[in-house]
Structure formats: structure tokens, C-alpha cells
Design a protein around this motif. Structure first.
Motif, short mmCIF file in Angstrom:
data_model
loop_
_atom_site.label_atom_id
_atom_site.label_comp_id
_atom_site.label_asym_id
_atom_site.label_seq_id
_atom_site.Cartn_x
_atom_site.Cartn_y
_atom_site.Cartn_z
N LEU A 247 0.84 -1.20 0.00
CA LEU A 247 0.00 0.00 0.00
C LEU A 247 0.87 1.25 0.00
CD1 LEU A 247 -2.83 -1.01 2.51
CD2 LEU A 247 -2.98 -0.89 0.02
N MET A 248 2.06 1.14 0.58
CA MET A 248 3.05 2.22 0.50
C MET A 248 4.05 1.97 -0.61
SD MET A 248 5.92 3.42 3.33
CE MET A 248 4.72 3.99 4.55
N ALA A 249 4.60 0.75 -0.66
CA ALA A 249 5.75 0.47 -1.52
C ALA A 249 5.41 0.53 -3.00
CB ALA A 249 6.33 -0.89 -1.17
N GLU A 250 4.25 0.03 -3.37
CA GLU A 250 3.91 -0.09 -4.79
C GLU A 250 2.69 0.74 -5.18
OE1 GLU A 250 2.28 -3.73 -7.54
OE2 GLU A 250 4.14 -4.08 -6.41
N ASP A 251 1.66 0.72 -4.35
CA ASP A 251 0.40 1.36 -4.72
C ASP A 251 0.37 2.86 -4.43
OD1 ASP A 251 -0.55 -1.19 -5.41
OD2 ASP A 251 -1.13 -1.57 -3.33
N VAL A 254 -0.46 4.71 0.91
CA VAL A 254 -0.01 5.19 2.22
C VAL A 254 1.21 6.09 2.03
CG1 VAL A 254 0.94 4.50 4.46
CG2 VAL A 254 -0.90 3.16 3.42
N PRO A 255 1.21 7.31 2.57
CA PRO A 255 2.36 8.20 2.41
C PRO A 255 3.62 7.61 3.03
CG PRO A 255 0.45 9.40 3.26
CD PRO A 255 0.10 7.95 3.32
N GLN A 256 4.77 7.86 2.42
CA GLN A 256 6.02 7.31 2.92
C GLN A 256 6.34 7.81 4.33
OE1 GLN A 256 8.98 8.24 -0.09
NE2 GLN A 256 8.51 6.38 -1.25
N GLY A 257 5.94 9.03 4.65
CA GLY A 257 6.20 9.56 5.98
C GLY A 257 5.53 8.78 7.08
N ASN A 258 4.49 8.04 6.75
CA ASN A 258 3.77 7.26 7.75
C ASN A 258 4.58 6.06 8.25
OD1 ASN A 258 1.76 9.05 6.91
ND2 ASN A 258 0.14 7.54 7.21
N ALA A 259 5.70 5.78 7.60
CA ALA A 259 6.57 4.71 8.09
C ALA A 259 7.10 5.02 9.48
CB ALA A 259 7.74 4.49 7.12
N ALA A 412 9.94 0.81 6.57
CA ALA A 412 11.12 1.67 6.51
C ALA A 412 11.86 1.49 5.19
CB ALA A 412 12.04 1.38 7.70
N GLU A 413 11.95 0.23 4.74
CA GLU A 413 12.57 -0.03 3.44
C GLU A 413 11.80 0.67 2.32
OE1 GLU A 413 15.29 -2.19 2.55
OE2 GLU A 413 15.79 -2.07 4.67
N VAL A 420 10.47 -3.63 -2.23
CA VAL A 420 10.00 -4.69 -1.34
C VAL A 420 9.55 -5.86 -2.21
CG1 VAL A 420 8.28 -5.35 0.39
CG2 VAL A 420 9.32 -3.08 0.46
N THR A 421 10.21 -6.99 -2.07
CA THR A 421 9.92 -8.16 -2.89
C THR A 421 9.35 -9.28 -2.04
OG1 THR A 421 12.11 -9.14 -2.59
CG2 THR A 421 11.86 -7.55 -4.39
N THR A 422 8.81 -10.29 -2.71
CA THR A 422 8.34 -11.47 -1.97
C THR A 422 9.48 -12.08 -1.17
OG1 THR A 422 6.63 -11.94 -3.62
CG2 THR A 422 7.33 -13.76 -2.22
#
Length: 439
Positions: A247-251, A254-259, A412-413, A420-422
Motif C-alpha cells: 500500500l506504501m511500496a507499490e500502490d 499510504v504516504p512514505q512519511g507514515n513509516a 522503513a525499506e 519490497v519483494t516477496t
């Protein structure tokens, strides 16, 4: 599921060594423990409101009422969620803690395994009106299956999707998303209007576990086998965790700051109109305390993979809630039992759950019209039809810490722009599983 003994002791020691998002009576010299006086109780309350001060304003008048009726003074401490589990675990090993305390209902079985909590057998339940007063979904998160409850339900909650009506309308969205694909598609329209889409608490390990547990249920997977062994690396669990982090990494939902969020910042962003949607437990009181009008937002079920929420893989919430526990070696067992009876009475259940926009786990209190509003109808329906209890196993608190931290690291990554991979998800989950106690 497991007997109290060496395994339980190991679980407690390991939990103390971990960082997570209470216990016996006895005298205390630091003001944090119970008092020998039969006219005094100490109570650790969890932080349910927008701040600790809000909780004190809600709770102190009720504690004063209890003292007036019984002559028993209740010394209140509201403990932040970031400290609560470790405070409880420290108290179980030291014997220094309160008489009565709030616990997250997901911790019931793991704290039960320490042997520190008073079992609510039929005789003890009879003192507070009996088992039948409580709804079944709430009782399902009070301890290990086949054992007497380790606590009694106090507040019931469920996750819902809160959405800003104006932001959705401005983006041409006529109804809240019912599936994750719809949410991602709506996100593109919302970002095109210059708004952030969905708030999350990426550094909050408990929130992370709650969400990935639901995603795993939607993938037909679980984090534990039928005999209670960790199973964090199955294909379904890995896919579920990746879908949530994506939801953050690909889509870009979610904003990155929310990490880095861990203390209700996503709720504040939503209340201030910075984000269009929020996944949260019974958030109305929190939003009201931050000045957001109920007219400004709507409440819908959390999205599922397809169709509508229901039984089986259409689970869309964990059975959230707060339980009330007593430590077995309290110096004032009669007073503690009387306090639990008071807090779970029909009258107090209405007052407290209204204040926190939660649902009473006491069936009679649910009949109050305040709990039959459209917003509460979503929460009640979720609890009745499409919520599942987190695993009631002795190692649940370690599970929350290990898996929640893995998800935190994956966020965080993603926030750092790394893919982020499987494989990377599975590696984090393998590490988390290695941190679990061996039996």
C-alpha cells in the motif's frame, strides 16, 4: 493451549527482552503498586482517548462514584500503549504492580500463561453477574481455549474505514471502496487532487500485526498452525504482508512519511483533512476530541479482496478490545472484584463505551440507542459477522513484537525507496519466526 510452567516462564523473559507497542498486589514504595489498605485499589488504565488527560477526565468521575458507593479509593494511572505491555510483564515477574489493570485483549492468553492473573471461573464470574452477560465475540479473546478467562471484556472495538466525505466527492468518488483494488484505484483520483490517500502507523508494531493478521485471514492463511506453532513464512502469510506493505511500496496509497508514525499521527492527519481515509479502531471519540465533526466523515467496513465482508476469508477486522484483569495476589481481592463488577455494570458500560465510541461487550448495554447509530452499526456488524480473534496462544505477545517489528522494518525499506519483494518479505518473516520461543 499450553500449560503454565517452564515454557510460560521462558515466554515472559523473552517478551521482557523485546520492545512492544497488569499483576500482583503487594506494597510498593514508588506509588505504582497496590496498597495494603482494604480501602484502596490501584488501577492501570490503558490510553483509550486522544491523550492521557482525556482518559483521566473520562475515568476519574466514575472512580469517584465507585468510592462514594463502596468507600474504596481507586488510585488511577493511565499507561501509554508504548509502555503498557512491558510494564505488565515487569510486574508479573517482580510482584509489584496494580490490583486491577487493563490489558489488550490480544494479550490475554500470553499473560494468562504467566499464572499471575486471577482466573475468572464460574464462581468468580457469578460475583459480577455471570458469563451470560457478555457477548460471545468478546469472551473469545479472554484467554486460551478450554481455560477459564484470564480477564473480562471491558470495551469492544472493531476496525473500520473512515473516509472524508468532501475529499472523496471532490475526487468524483461516490461511495467508499469495498475492495482493495477499488481503494487503490480511488487513490489515484485522490492524489490527482493533491491529497494523501490512507493513513497508517508504520512504526506501531501492534497496529502492524492487527492489519497483517486481517490480510492473512483474507488470503486464507494464519500465523500459527492448529497446534499453536508459528508459521510465519507460508505463501499466504507472505503474500498478505506484502500486500499490506505494498500500500506504501507499490500502490502509493499510504504516504512514505507514515513509516515513522507510531502515536496516533495518522488519526490527527485524518482529523485535519490531510488524508482521505483511515483504518482505525472505533475512532469517533478520538476524531471528535481533535475537532472533526461527525458530519465530515463516513464509516464503512474495511475493504476485502472481493465481494463483501462476511465469514471465512472475508474477515475484515480482528476482534479488538480491552479486557479488565485482576492479579491473583492482590491484597484486596474483594475490593478488586467489586471494582470489576462496577466497571462492567450496565450503567458504567454505557457511560464508558459512549465516551470512547466503543461497543459494550455487555449485551444489555448494547441495547442503548447510543450504540445503534449508523456508525456503531458498522462496528457491531463487523464484530458479529466478519471479525476474527487473534491467536489465543501463550506466545501471542512475542508474535506481536516479532512480526510487528518485521512489518515496521519493511515500511522503513519502502519509505527509503528500496524495492519490497516477496523474497525480502519472507526473509523478514523468517527472522521473526526465529525470535519465537522454542518448545
Amino acid at each position: 493451549m499450553r500449560t503454565i510452567g517452564a515454557a510460560a516462564a521462558t515466554a515472559v523473559v523473552l517478551s521482557l527482552a523485546l520492545t512492544a507497542t497488569a499483576c500482583g498486589g503487594g506494597t510498593s514504595t514508588d506509588g505504582g503498586g497496590s496498597n495494603d489498605s482494604p480501602g484502596t485499589l490501584t488501577y492501570w488504565a490503558s490510553n483509550q482517548g486522544a491523550s492521557i488527560e482525556v482518559d483521566k477526565k473520562v475515568l476519574q468521575p466514575e472512580l469517584d462514584k465507585f468510592e462514594k458507593r463502596t468507600g474504596i479509593e481507586v488510585k488511577l494511572e493511565v499507561v501509554p500503549w508504548s509502555d503498557l505491555l512491558n510494564r505488565i510483564l515487569t510486574a508479573t515477574t517482580s510482584g509489584q504492580g496494580p490490583d486491577v489493570l487493563n490489558i489488550g485483549n490480544t494479550w490475554s492468553a500470553s499473560l494468562q500463561a504467566t499464572g499471575a492473573l486471577l482466573p475468572w471461573d464460574d464462581a468468580n464470574l457469578a460475583k459480577i453477574g455471570g458469563r451470560d452477560r457478555f457477548v460471545d465475540s468478546a469472551l473469545g479473546s479472554t484467554g486460551a481455549e478450554g481455560e477459564d478467562p484470564a480477564a473480562v471484556p471491558l470495551y469492544s472495538m472493531a476496525y473500520a474505514l473512515y473516509y472524508n466525505k468532501r475529499i472523496l466527492a471532490d475526487a468524483g468518488i461516490t461511495r467508499p471502496p469495498a475492495t482493495w483494488d477499488e481503494l487503490v484505484a480511488d487513490g489515484k483520483k485522490i492524489r490527482a487532487k493533491g491529497k494523501q490517500v490512507l493513513g497508517a502507523e508504520g512504526a506501531n508494531v501492534s497496529e502492524n500485526v492487527h492489519h497483517v493478521f486481517v490480510f492473512a485471514q483474507q488470503h486464507g492463511a494464519d500465523f500459527f498452525t492448529a497446534d499453536g506453532k508459528p508459521d510465519f513464512t507460508s505463501d499466504g502469510v507472505v503474500a498478505a504482508v506484502k500486500q499490506y506493505v505494498d500500500l506504501m511500496a507499490e500502490d502509493e496509497v499510504v504516504p512514505q512519511g507514515n513509516a515513522e508514525y507510531a502515536q496516533n499521527q495518522s488519526v490527527s492527519d485524518f482529523a485535519k483533512g490531510r488524508t482521505a481515509m483511515l483504518l482505525w479502531q472505533s475512532a469517533s471519540a478520538n476524531l471528535a476530541s481533535q475537532g472533526m465533526s461527525e458530519d465530515a466523515y463516513g464509516i464503512a467496513p474495511v475493504p476485502v479482496r472481493s465481494g463483501t465482508p462476511g465469514a471465512g476469508t472475508q474477515v475484515n477486522s480482528m476482534v479488538a478490545g480491552i479486557n479488565l484483569a485482576v492479579f491473583k495476589n492482590t491484597d484486596n481481592l474483594d475490593g478488586a472484584t467489586e471494582f470489576v463488577k462496577f466497571m462492567t455494570s450496565d450503567e458504567e458500560q454505557k457511560i464508558l463505551n459512549k465516551a470512547y465510541s466503543s461497543i459494550p461487550p455487555v449485551a444489555a448495554a448494547q441495547a442503548d440507542p447510543a450504540f445503534n447509530t449508523p456508525a456503531n452499526a458498522v462496528l457491531k456488524d463487523t464484530l458479529a459477522r466478519s471479525a476474527a480473534a487473534l491467536p489465543q496462544v501463550a506466545d501471542e505477545s512475542q508474535f506481536e513484537t516479532a512480526v510487528g517489528t518485521a512489518v515496521k522494518e519493511l515500511f522503513a525499506e519502502a519509505a527509503a525507496g528500496r524495492t519490497v519483494t516477496t523474497a525480502s518479505v519472507k526473509a523478514r518473516l523468517e527472522k521473526a519466526q526465529q525470535q519465537m520461543p522454542t518448545k
